[in-house]
Write an enzyme that holds these catalytic residues in place. Structure first.
Site, PDB file in Angstrom:
ATOM      1  N   SER A   1      52.416 -28.288 -47.828  1.00  0.00           N
ATOM      2  CA  SER A   1      51.905 -27.661 -49.053  1.00  0.00           C
ATOM      3  C   SER A   1      52.698 -28.070 -50.287  1.00  0.00           C
ATOM      4  O   SER A   1      53.907 -27.861 -50.343  1.00  0.00           O
ATOM      5  CB  SER A   1      52.016 -26.130 -48.977  1.00  0.00           C
ATOM      6  OG  SER A   1      51.103 -25.621 -48.083  1.00  0.00           O
TER       7      SER A   1
ATOM      8  N   HIS B   1      46.658 -29.112 -50.554  1.00  0.00           N
ATOM      9  CA  HIS B   1      46.555 -30.184 -49.567  1.00  0.00           C
ATOM     10  C   HIS B   1      45.408 -31.115 -49.941  1.00  0.00           C
ATOM     11  O   HIS B   1      44.277 -30.664 -50.099  1.00  0.00           O
ATOM     12  CB  HIS B   1      46.262 -29.612 -48.172  1.00  0.00           C
ATOM     13  CG  HIS B   1      47.399 -28.850 -47.574  1.00  0.00           C
ATOM     14  ND1 HIS B   1      48.223 -29.387 -46.629  1.00  0.00           N
ATOM     15  CD2 HIS B   1      47.838 -27.604 -47.808  1.00  0.00           C
ATOM     16  CE1 HIS B   1      49.133 -28.493 -46.292  1.00  0.00           C
ATOM     17  NE2 HIS B   1      48.928 -27.396 -46.984  1.00  0.00           N
TER      18      HIS B   1
ATOM     19  N   HIS C   1      46.150 -26.713 -39.869  1.00  0.00           N
ATOM     20  CA  HIS C   1      46.896 -25.529 -39.408  1.00  0.00           C
ATOM     21  C   HIS C   1      46.109 -24.789 -38.338  1.00  0.00           C
ATOM     22  O   HIS C   1      44.879 -24.732 -38.383  1.00  0.00           O
ATOM     23  CB  HIS C   1      47.140 -24.564 -40.574  1.00  0.00           C
ATOM     24  CG  HIS C   1      47.925 -25.151 -41.704  1.00  0.00           C
ATOM     25  ND1 HIS C   1      47.331 -25.822 -42.743  1.00  0.00           N
ATOM     26  CD2 HIS C   1      49.256 -25.172 -41.948  1.00  0.00           C
ATOM     27  CE1 HIS C   1      48.271 -26.241 -43.586  1.00  0.00           C
ATOM     28  NE2 HIS C   1      49.443 -25.861 -43.128  1.00  0.00           N
TER      29      HIS C   1
ATOM     30  N   TYR D   1      45.989 -21.621 -38.135  1.00  0.00           N
ATOM     31  CA  TYR D   1      45.329 -20.449 -38.749  1.00  0.00           C
ATOM     32  C   TYR D   1      43.996 -20.792 -39.399  1.00  0.00           C
ATOM     33  O   TYR D   1      43.205 -19.907 -39.711  1.00  0.00           O
ATOM     34  CB  TYR D   1      46.260 -19.743 -39.759  1.00  0.00           C
ATOM     35  CG  TYR D   1      46.654 -20.564 -40.961  1.00  0.00           C
ATOM     36  CD1 TYR D   1      45.743 -20.857 -41.981  1.00  0.00           C
ATOM     37  CD2 TYR D   1      47.947 -21.054 -41.100  1.00  0.00           C
ATOM     38  CE1 TYR D   1      46.102 -21.613 -43.079  1.00  0.00           C
ATOM     39  CE2 TYR D   1      48.330 -21.796 -42.193  1.00  0.00           C
ATOM     40  CZ  TYR D   1      47.401 -22.073 -43.181  1.00  0.00           C
ATOM     41  OH  TYR D   1      47.756 -22.823 -44.262  1.00  0.00           O
ATOM     42  N   GLU D   2      43.721 -22.079 -39.575  1.00  0.00           N
ATOM     43  CA  GLU D   2      42.413 -22.471 -40.124  1.00  0.00           C
ATOM     44  C   GLU D   2      41.324 -22.379 -39.059  1.00  0.00           C
ATOM     45  O   GLU D   2      40.150 -22.577 -39.346  1.00  0.00           O
ATOM     46  CB  GLU D   2      42.470 -23.895 -40.676  1.00  0.00           C
ATOM     47  CG  GLU D   2      43.340 -24.039 -41.914  1.00  0.00           C
ATOM     48  CD  GLU D   2      43.515 -25.485 -42.337  1.00  0.00           C
ATOM     49  OE1 GLU D   2      42.741 -25.949 -43.182  1.00  0.00           O
ATOM     50  OE2 GLU D   2      44.438 -26.148 -41.822  1.00  0.00           O
TER      51      GLU D   2
ATOM     52  N   ALA E   1      56.535 -26.168 -46.442  1.00  0.00           N
ATOM     53  CA  ALA E   1      56.973 -25.093 -47.324  1.00  0.00           C
ATOM     54  C   ALA E   1      57.200 -23.889 -46.421  1.00  0.00           C
ATOM     55  O   ALA E   1      56.405 -23.654 -45.510  1.00  0.00           O
ATOM     56  CB  ALA E   1      55.878 -24.794 -48.338  1.00  0.00           C
TER      57      ALA E   1
ATOM     58  N   MET F   1      54.286 -21.534 -41.053  1.00  0.00           N
ATOM     59  CA  MET F   1      53.045 -21.510 -40.257  1.00  0.00           C
ATOM     60  C   MET F   1      52.630 -22.903 -39.788  1.00  0.00           C
ATOM     61  O   MET F   1      51.454 -23.153 -39.556  1.00  0.00           O
ATOM     62  CB  MET F   1      51.915 -20.897 -41.089  1.00  0.00           C
ATOM     63  CG  MET F   1      52.246 -19.546 -41.678  1.00  0.00           C
ATOM     64  SD  MET F   1      50.919 -18.974 -42.742  1.00  0.00           S
ATOM     65  CE  MET F   1      51.726 -17.614 -43.594  1.00  0.00           C
ATOM     66  N   SER F   2      53.577 -23.815 -39.699  1.00  0.00           N
ATOM     67  CA  SER F   2      53.203 -25.183 -39.304  1.00  0.00           C
ATOM     68  C   SER F   2      54.333 -25.806 -38.495  1.00  0.00           C
ATOM     69  O   SER F   2      55.129 -25.105 -37.897  1.00  0.00           O
ATOM     70  CB  SER F   2      52.933 -26.009 -40.566  1.00  0.00           C
ATOM     71  OG  SER F   2      54.119 -26.189 -41.309  1.00  0.00           O
TER      72      SER F   2
ATOM     73  N   ASN G   1      60.209 -19.417 -51.040  1.00  0.00           N
ATOM     74  CA  ASN G   1      60.325 -17.990 -51.376  1.00  0.00           C
ATOM     75  C   ASN G   1      61.288 -17.370 -50.375  1.00  0.00           C
ATOM     76  O   ASN G   1      61.573 -17.971 -49.331  1.00  0.00           O
ATOM     77  CB  ASN G   1      58.944 -17.310 -51.250  1.00  0.00           C
ATOM     78  CG  ASN G   1      58.322 -17.538 -49.883  1.00  0.00           C
ATOM     79  OD1 ASN G   1      57.699 -18.574 -49.631  1.00  0.00           O
ATOM     80  ND2 ASN G   1      58.516 -16.600 -48.979  1.00  0.00           N
TER      81      ASN G   1
ATOM     82  N   HIS H   1      50.713 -17.342 -52.231  1.00  0.00           N
ATOM     83  CA  HIS H   1      50.636 -18.804 -52.109  1.00  0.00           C
ATOM     84  C   HIS H   1      50.923 -19.506 -53.436  1.00  0.00           C
ATOM     85  O   HIS H   1      51.441 -20.626 -53.450  1.00  0.00           O
ATOM     86  CB  HIS H   1      49.263 -19.201 -51.564  1.00  0.00           C
ATOM     87  CG  HIS H   1      49.154 -20.654 -51.190  1.00  0.00           C
ATOM     88  ND1 HIS H   1      49.951 -21.223 -50.218  1.00  0.00           N
ATOM     89  CD2 HIS H   1      48.367 -21.659 -51.667  1.00  0.00           C
ATOM     90  CE1 HIS H   1      49.653 -22.514 -50.112  1.00  0.00           C
ATOM     91  NE2 HIS H   1      48.699 -22.806 -50.978  1.00  0.00           N
TER      92      HIS H   1
HETATM   93  N1  HPA Z   1      56.264 -17.183 -44.389  1.00  0.00           N
HETATM   94  C1  HPA Z   1      55.475 -18.030 -43.690  1.00  0.00           C
HETATM   95  N2  HPA Z   1      55.050 -19.171 -44.181  1.00  0.00           N
HETATM   96  C2  HPA Z   1      55.429 -19.504 -45.425  1.00  0.00           C
HETATM   97  C3  HPA Z   1      56.252 -18.684 -46.199  1.00  0.00           C
HETATM   98  C4  HPA Z   1      56.688 -17.447 -45.643  1.00  0.00           C
HETATM   99  O1  HPA Z   1      57.414 -16.659 -46.262  1.00  0.00           O
HETATM  100  N3  HPA Z   1      56.422 -19.319 -47.383  1.00  0.00           N
HETATM  101  C5  HPA Z   1      55.748 -20.480 -47.317  1.00  0.00           C
HETATM  102  N4  HPA Z   1      55.146 -20.617 -46.120  1.00  0.00           N
END
Ligand code: HPA
Length: 272
Positions: free
Chosen positions: A31, A62, A84, A86-87, A114, A212-213, A236, A247
């Site tokens: 990302s 993306h 992903h 989750y998609e 990310a 998540m990847s 973050n 996001h």
């Molecule tokens: N958690 C999960 N996936 C993420 C995060 C997070 O805080 N930040 C960016 N991708």
């Protein structure tokens, strides 16, 4: 011939028909980090929707294309955007591009993402060298019959993130005067961000970052015998460590650190 190898043959033939030749390094750009592919010289761009057995990517930030060419003197095939779990894609689909990279001759893959910082010494914008991961997705892309031509039934994950590559990345960071944190990446399925309780659990379990990847792709890279370099951007602080998560912040932070990120990857690649 297995179904997977037949699919791979069709996909690689198509990609090669577009002008792709030797591939040394596969790259998966997460990302907001896809811009690195814009620096690839003599680029050949192939949108995912043209590639047999590739789904199309949908997440903001993306681009959804393969970019082939030369970066830091190396022949690279970069994914601008990844798939992903989750998609709604299966783990096999999520990891299919890694199989393709291996089938095209890549010996290594550079995986980026990310993610949220769990380690209390991290701040948004930090770059983190992935030293190891925790698969907390509840899934594994290797579940099912094993194709022995790809790799072993029970792959060793003791050194999923290649030690020598980690050393080279650290040397590159020092040379560039960049701070490079190090840590363990814990992979969740998403798409929800974690709860504060899950983050406290992750920290106790030894995670420095959550995302998540990456985990599925690195499992398949290990299965295929590929060397791996993993670089995370801490976009973050994880849930419960800052006010709320979204996001937009993820994309904003990658935007802020992309120059350092790009320099680090290019400098590392020079010496790999
Ligand atoms: N958690 C999960 N996936 C993420 C995060 C997070 O805080 N930040 C960016 N991708």
């Amino acid at each position: 011939m297995t179904k997977l190898s037949e699919m791979l043959q069709e996909t690689t033939q198509f990609i090669q028909s577009q002008g792709v030749e030797t591939v040394e390094f596969g790259m998966i750009l997460g990302s907001g980090l896809g811009e690195l592919a814009d620096e690839i010289e003599d680029a050949i761009v192939i949108p995912y929707d043209q590639i047999p057995f590739f789904p199309t990517s949908t997440v903001v930030g993306h681009a959804g294309q393969l970019v082939y060419g030369t970066l830091s003197g190396k022949k690279v095939l970069a994914m601008q955007g990844r798939f992903h779990f989750y998609e709604g894609h299966s783990m096999q689909t999520v990891t299919y591009p890694v199989r393709v990279m291996a089938a095209l001759g890549a010996h290594s893959v550079i995986v980026t993402n990310a993610c949220g910082g769990v380690n209390e010494s991290f701040v948004p914008g930090d770059l983190m060298l992935i030293t190891d991961h925790i698969n907390f997705t509840g899934q594994n892309p290797l579940i099912g019959p094993n194709d022995e031509t790809m790799g072993p039934r029970f792959p060793d994950m003791s050194e999923a993130y290649t030690t020598t590559y980690r050393r080279v990345a650290k040397e590159a960071a020092t040379k560039l005067g960049l701070t490079l944190k190090e840590g363990v990446y814990m992979g969740y399925s998403g798409p929800t961000y974690e709860t504060p309780a899950e983050i406290r659990m992750s920290r106790v379990m030894g995670a420095d970052a959550v995302g998540m990847s990456t985990v599925p792709e690195v499992i398949v890279a290990a299965h295929n015998g590929l060397k791996v370099l993993g670089i995370s951007c801490i976009t973050n602080l994880a849930a419960g460590m800052q006010a709320n998560l979204n996001h937009e912040e993820v994309v904003e932070t990658t935007e802020r650190v992309k120059q350092s990120f790009k320099s680090l990857i290019k400098e590392t690649l020079t010496s790999l």
